[in-house]
Write a protein that holds these residues in place. Structure first.
Motif, PDB file in Angstrom:
ATOM      1  N   ASP A 174       0.859  -1.186   0.000  1.00  0.00           N
ATOM      2  CA  ASP A 174       0.000   0.000   0.000  1.00  0.00           C
ATOM      3  C   ASP A 174       0.890   1.229   0.000  1.00  0.00           C
ATOM      4  OD1 ASP A 174      -2.094   1.706   0.124  1.00  0.00           O
ATOM      5  OD2 ASP A 174      -2.546   1.381   2.251  1.00  0.00           O
ATOM      6  N   ARG A 175       0.828   2.029  -1.052  1.00  0.00           N
ATOM      7  CA  ARG A 175       1.645   3.243  -1.120  1.00  0.00           C
ATOM      8  C   ARG A 175       1.243   4.206  -0.016  1.00  0.00           C
ATOM      9  NH1 ARG A 175       5.999   1.834  -4.176  1.00  0.00           N
ATOM     10  NH2 ARG A 175       5.223   0.264  -5.646  1.00  0.00           N
ATOM     11  N   THR A 176       2.224   4.930   0.495  1.00  0.00           N
ATOM     12  CA  THR A 176       1.965   5.812   1.632  1.00  0.00           C
ATOM     13  C   THR A 176       1.117   7.011   1.251  1.00  0.00           C
ATOM     14  OG1 THR A 176       4.060   6.958   1.198  1.00  0.00           O
ATOM     15  CG2 THR A 176       4.101   5.119   2.762  1.00  0.00           C
ATOM     16  N   GLN A 177       1.047   7.358  -0.019  1.00  0.00           N
ATOM     17  CA  GLN A 177       0.224   8.474  -0.479  1.00  0.00           C
ATOM     18  C   GLN A 177      -0.544   8.040  -1.724  1.00  0.00           C
ATOM     19  OE1 GLN A 177       2.442  12.132  -0.933  1.00  0.00           O
ATOM     20  NE2 GLN A 177       3.753  11.672   0.827  1.00  0.00           N
ATOM     21  N   PRO A 178      -1.670   8.681  -2.016  1.00  0.00           N
ATOM     22  CA  PRO A 178      -2.466   8.277  -3.188  1.00  0.00           C
ATOM     23  C   PRO A 178      -1.670   8.413  -4.479  1.00  0.00           C
ATOM     24  CG  PRO A 178      -3.736   9.719  -1.747  1.00  0.00           C
ATOM     25  CD  PRO A 178      -2.327   9.743  -1.239  1.00  0.00           C
ATOM     26  N   LEU A 179      -1.979   7.531  -5.419  1.00  0.00           N
ATOM     27  CA  LEU A 179      -1.331   7.577  -6.727  1.00  0.00           C
ATOM     28  C   LEU A 179      -1.806   8.797  -7.514  1.00  0.00           C
ATOM     29  CD1 LEU A 179      -1.652   3.826  -7.793  1.00  0.00           C
ATOM     30  CD2 LEU A 179       0.173   4.912  -6.496  1.00  0.00           C
ATOM     31  N   LEU A 180      -0.889   9.405  -8.247  1.00  0.00           N
ATOM     32  CA  LEU A 180      -1.230  10.526  -9.118  1.00  0.00           C
ATOM     33  C   LEU A 180      -1.496   9.989 -10.511  1.00  0.00           C
ATOM     34  CD1 LEU A 180       1.369  13.200  -7.948  1.00  0.00           C
ATOM     35  CD2 LEU A 180      -0.981  12.851  -7.176  1.00  0.00           C
ATOM     36  N   PRO A 181      -2.662  10.258 -11.089  1.00  0.00           N
ATOM     37  CA  PRO A 181      -3.037   9.616 -12.353  1.00  0.00           C
ATOM     38  C   PRO A 181      -2.247  10.167 -13.531  1.00  0.00           C
ATOM     39  CG  PRO A 181      -4.692  11.219 -11.725  1.00  0.00           C
ATOM     40  CD  PRO A 181      -3.727  11.148 -10.577  1.00  0.00           C
ATOM     41  N   LEU A 182      -2.373   9.457 -14.639  1.00  0.00           N
ATOM     42  CA  LEU A 182      -1.740   9.858 -15.893  1.00  0.00           C
ATOM     43  C   LEU A 182      -2.359  11.150 -16.414  1.00  0.00           C
ATOM     44  CD1 LEU A 182       0.066   9.101 -18.407  1.00  0.00           C
ATOM     45  CD2 LEU A 182      -1.957   7.920 -19.287  1.00  0.00           C
ATOM     46  N   ARG A 183      -1.498  12.061 -16.900  1.00  0.00           N
ATOM     47  CA  ARG A 183      -1.944  13.324 -17.487  1.00  0.00           C
ATOM     48  C   ARG A 183      -1.114  13.629 -18.724  1.00  0.00           C
ATOM     49  NH1 ARG A 183      -2.750  17.420 -12.266  1.00  0.00           N
ATOM     50  NH2 ARG A 183      -4.445  16.231 -11.256  1.00  0.00           N
ATOM     51  N   PRO A 184      -1.591  14.510 -19.588  1.00  0.00           N
ATOM     52  CA  PRO A 184      -0.774  14.886 -20.752  1.00  0.00           C
ATOM     53  C   PRO A 184       0.592  15.420 -20.322  1.00  0.00           C
ATOM     54  CG  PRO A 184      -3.025  15.668 -21.033  1.00  0.00           C
ATOM     55  CD  PRO A 184      -2.935  15.146 -19.626  1.00  0.00           C
ATOM     56  N   ARG A 185       1.625  14.889 -20.937  1.00  0.00           N
ATOM     57  CA  ARG A 185       3.020  15.264 -20.665  1.00  0.00           C
ATOM     58  C   ARG A 185       3.464  14.912 -19.259  1.00  0.00           C
ATOM     59  NH1 ARG A 185       0.885  19.481 -23.517  1.00  0.00           N
ATOM     60  NH2 ARG A 185       0.496  20.656 -21.597  1.00  0.00           N
ATOM     61  N   SER A 186       2.722  14.041 -18.575  1.00  0.00           N
ATOM     62  CA  SER A 186       3.103  13.637 -17.224  1.00  0.00           C
ATOM     63  C   SER A 186       2.660  12.196 -17.003  1.00  0.00           C
ATOM     64  CB  SER A 186       2.462  14.544 -16.181  1.00  0.00           C
ATOM     65  OG  SER A 186       2.815  14.123 -14.864  1.00  0.00           O
ATOM     66  N   PRO A 187       3.592  11.269 -16.723  1.00  0.00           N
ATOM     67  CA  PRO A 187       3.193   9.875 -16.490  1.00  0.00           C
ATOM     68  C   PRO A 187       2.531   9.714 -15.123  1.00  0.00           C
ATOM     69  CG  PRO A 187       5.534  10.137 -16.080  1.00  0.00           C
ATOM     70  CD  PRO A 187       5.045  11.476 -16.589  1.00  0.00           C
ATOM     71  N   ALA A 188       1.916   8.563 -14.923  1.00  0.00           N
ATOM     72  CA  ALA A 188       1.375   8.249 -13.606  1.00  0.00           C
ATOM     73  C   ALA A 188       2.517   8.187 -12.592  1.00  0.00           C
ATOM     74  CB  ALA A 188       0.635   6.918 -13.657  1.00  0.00           C
ATOM     75  N   ARG A 189       2.253   8.630 -11.386  1.00  0.00           N
ATOM     76  CA  ARG A 189       3.299   8.719 -10.369  1.00  0.00           C
ATOM     77  C   ARG A 189       2.855   8.040  -9.081  1.00  0.00           C
ATOM     78  NH1 ARG A 189       3.889  15.051 -10.705  1.00  0.00           N
ATOM     79  NH2 ARG A 189       1.732  14.743 -11.384  1.00  0.00           N
ATOM     80  N   GLN A 190       3.825   7.480  -8.366  1.00  0.00           N
ATOM     81  CA  GLN A 190       3.556   6.852  -7.084  1.00  0.00           C
ATOM     82  C   GLN A 190       4.763   7.051  -6.173  1.00  0.00           C
ATOM     83  OE1 GLN A 190       2.973   2.736  -8.099  1.00  0.00           O
ATOM     84  NE2 GLN A 190       5.156   2.310  -8.271  1.00  0.00           N
ATOM     85  N   THR A 191       4.534   6.990  -4.892  1.00  0.00           N
ATOM     86  CA  THR A 191       5.621   7.181  -3.932  1.00  0.00           C
ATOM     87  C   THR A 191       6.519   5.948  -3.935  1.00  0.00           C
ATOM     88  OG1 THR A 191       4.272   6.267  -2.145  1.00  0.00           O
ATOM     89  CG2 THR A 191       4.203   8.651  -2.475  1.00  0.00           C
ATOM     90  N   HIS A 192       7.772   6.161  -3.576  1.00  0.00           N
ATOM     91  CA  HIS A 192       8.714   5.044  -3.559  1.00  0.00           C
ATOM     92  C   HIS A 192       8.560   4.192  -2.302  1.00  0.00           C
ATOM     93  CE1 HIS A 192      10.731   7.992  -0.994  1.00  0.00           C
ATOM     94  NE2 HIS A 192      11.375   6.971  -0.466  1.00  0.00           N
ATOM     95  N   ASP A 193       7.955   4.741  -1.240  1.00  0.00           N
ATOM     96  CA  ASP A 193       7.804   3.971  -0.001  1.00  0.00           C
ATOM     97  C   ASP A 193       6.380   3.437   0.107  1.00  0.00           C
ATOM     98  OD1 ASP A 193       6.831   6.526   0.170  1.00  0.00           O
ATOM     99  OD2 ASP A 193       7.289   6.775   2.296  1.00  0.00           O
ATOM    100  N   TYR A 194       6.208   2.424   0.935  1.00  0.00           N
ATOM    101  CA  TYR A 194       4.920   1.738   1.017  1.00  0.00           C
ATOM    102  C   TYR A 194       4.785   1.083   2.382  1.00  0.00           C
ATOM    103  CZ  TYR A 194       8.266  -1.879  -0.317  1.00  0.00           C
ATOM    104  OH  TYR A 194       9.377  -2.683  -0.389  1.00  0.00           O
ATOM    105  N   ARG A 195       3.558   0.686   2.655  1.00  0.00           N
ATOM    106  CA  ARG A 195       3.258  -0.123   3.842  1.00  0.00           C
ATOM    107  C   ARG A 195       3.041  -1.552   3.387  1.00  0.00           C
ATOM    108  NH1 ARG A 195       0.560   4.738   5.046  1.00  0.00           N
ATOM    109  NH2 ARG A 195      -1.245   4.015   3.821  1.00  0.00           N
ATOM    110  N   ARG A 196       3.722  -2.452   4.059  1.00  0.00           N
ATOM    111  CA  ARG A 196       3.670  -3.851   3.675  1.00  0.00           C
ATOM    112  C   ARG A 196       2.604  -4.577   4.495  1.00  0.00           C
ATOM    113  NH1 ARG A 196       8.031  -6.664   1.598  1.00  0.00           N
ATOM    114  NH2 ARG A 196       9.413  -5.102   2.497  1.00  0.00           N
TER     115      ARG A 196
END
Length: 352
Positions: free
Chosen positions: A185-207
């Motif tokens: 579970d990523r520590t922060q919500p995923l940022l969706p795909l947008r024009p000129r910007s890929p989908a983004r997610q945090t590098h840390d997570y809860r296992r």
């Protein structure tokens, strides 16, 4: 002044070739220009007029006339030009190749262009050119594994034979388990795909906890039967196997699977003795890649699990179930193309 009195006679074949060169858009500009000058001179055009039409000087026109009269068509080609002698000798190039093929200095696993260039006293671009010329790629590494199973050849022919020529009126299944699938579970919500910007997610997570997926791929149709389990034991495998037997009741089953200890427990062997229509075909030891379900597991990881964020194991299990349903809406069977002899030659190391 150009010597326009010297006769210039073109054979019919030479004229056709020179006219073709002049018309071709891929001919070098200088060669096209010289070809036009020769054609004009062959038509008895004065040298001064040839110079005016082609942009040459009268002296250059005379030089083209003499070269063509002496050498023919070869006289139109560019002469080799002098230049600085090459600084890279064959001995230096051979030394760089030899150093590349030897182990790197202590503390390094492989050479880089800059480290090798510093060693031999050249630029890193020169080293890179030599590597490209000799198809050397020290930065890359590939994995391999030879099977040590004494019955490897027999098992390869058995399994691949099922893929290439499945028995009639029988069902061939590729079965295995994908263990320790983590619910991250990523520590922060995923940022969706947008024009000129890929989908983004945090590098840390809860296992969260783990789950294991038991799956069977039907070779003929590509359909997948799957079931998640909290544990990975022989009893869990037997429960999944009984479910498959109910799904294909009345059919002869040929099941391809690897050499996991859960596949050969006493309870599993006893159950197989009571169900003679089910046949196990084991892949060689260290060659689980021969099991076709592994390809589907790779697709599942890339398309469904790796980039997901799951607040619980239950959410992960539900997500995997949705992907299996999505796959079965339009299943794609895998087509095996390698022959047993080709696999044996590459994957089995025979003793001398």
């Amino acid at each position: 002044m150009a010597n326009h009195t010297r006769p210039l006679v073109l054979a019919a074949t030479d004229r056709e070739e020179i006219e073709r060169l002049q018309r071709s858009p891929s001919t070098a500009a200088g060669l096209t220009r010289r070809a036009r000058a020769v054609l004009l001179m062959a038509d008895n055009t004065p040298g001064i007029e040839v110079a005016r039409l082609t942009g040459y000087t009268p002296v250059q026109v005379s030089r083209i006339r003499r070269r063509y009269a002496a050498e023919g068509f070869r006289g139109l080609l560019d002469k080799p030009r002098s230049g600085r002698p090459p600084r890279m000798t064959e001995a230096k190039s051979a030394r760089i190749v030899a150093l590349t093929l030897k182990p790197a200095p202590a503390g390094l696993t492989h050479w880089s262009t800059r480290e090798l260039a510093q060693r031999v006293g050249l630029s890193h671009t020169t080293v890179h050119r030599i590597w490209r010329a000799h198809a050397l790629q020290p930065h890359r590494v590939q994995t391999f594994k030879f099977s040590t199973d004494p019955r490897a050849e027999q098992k390869i022919r058995d399994v691949v034979g099922l893929y290439l020529n499945p028995p009639t009126h029988a069902v061939v299944l590729s079965l295995d388990e994908k263990t320790q699938i983590q619910a991250l579970d990523r520590t922060q919500p995923l940022l969706p795909l947008r024009p000129r910007s890929p989908a983004r997610q945090t590098h840390d997570y809860r296992r969260h906890a783990l789950t294991s997926l038991y799956a069977a791929l039907e070779i003929a149709s590509g359909r997948v039967l799957g079931e998640c389990s909290d544990r990975h034991t022989g009893a869990d495998f037997l429960r999944f196997l009984k479910g498959i037997n109910r799904r294909y009741r009345g059919h002869e089953l040929h099941v391809v699977l690897d050499n996991s200890s859960t596949h050969s427990t006493p309870d599993v062997r006893a159950w197989l003795d009571d169900h003679p229509t089910i046949h196990f075909h084991f892949t060689p030891t260290g060659a689980s890649w021969l099991n076709m379900i592994e390809a589907w597991f790779g697709i599942l990881t890339r398309k469904s699990v790796r980039r997901g964020s799951f607040p619980s194991v239950r959410a992960l299990v539900r997500h995997i179930g949705h992907y299996i349903d999505h796959w079965n809406e339009n299943p794609t069977p895998f087509v095996w193309t390698k022959k047993p002899a080709d696999i044996i030659r590459k994957a089995v190391r025979r003793s001398r």
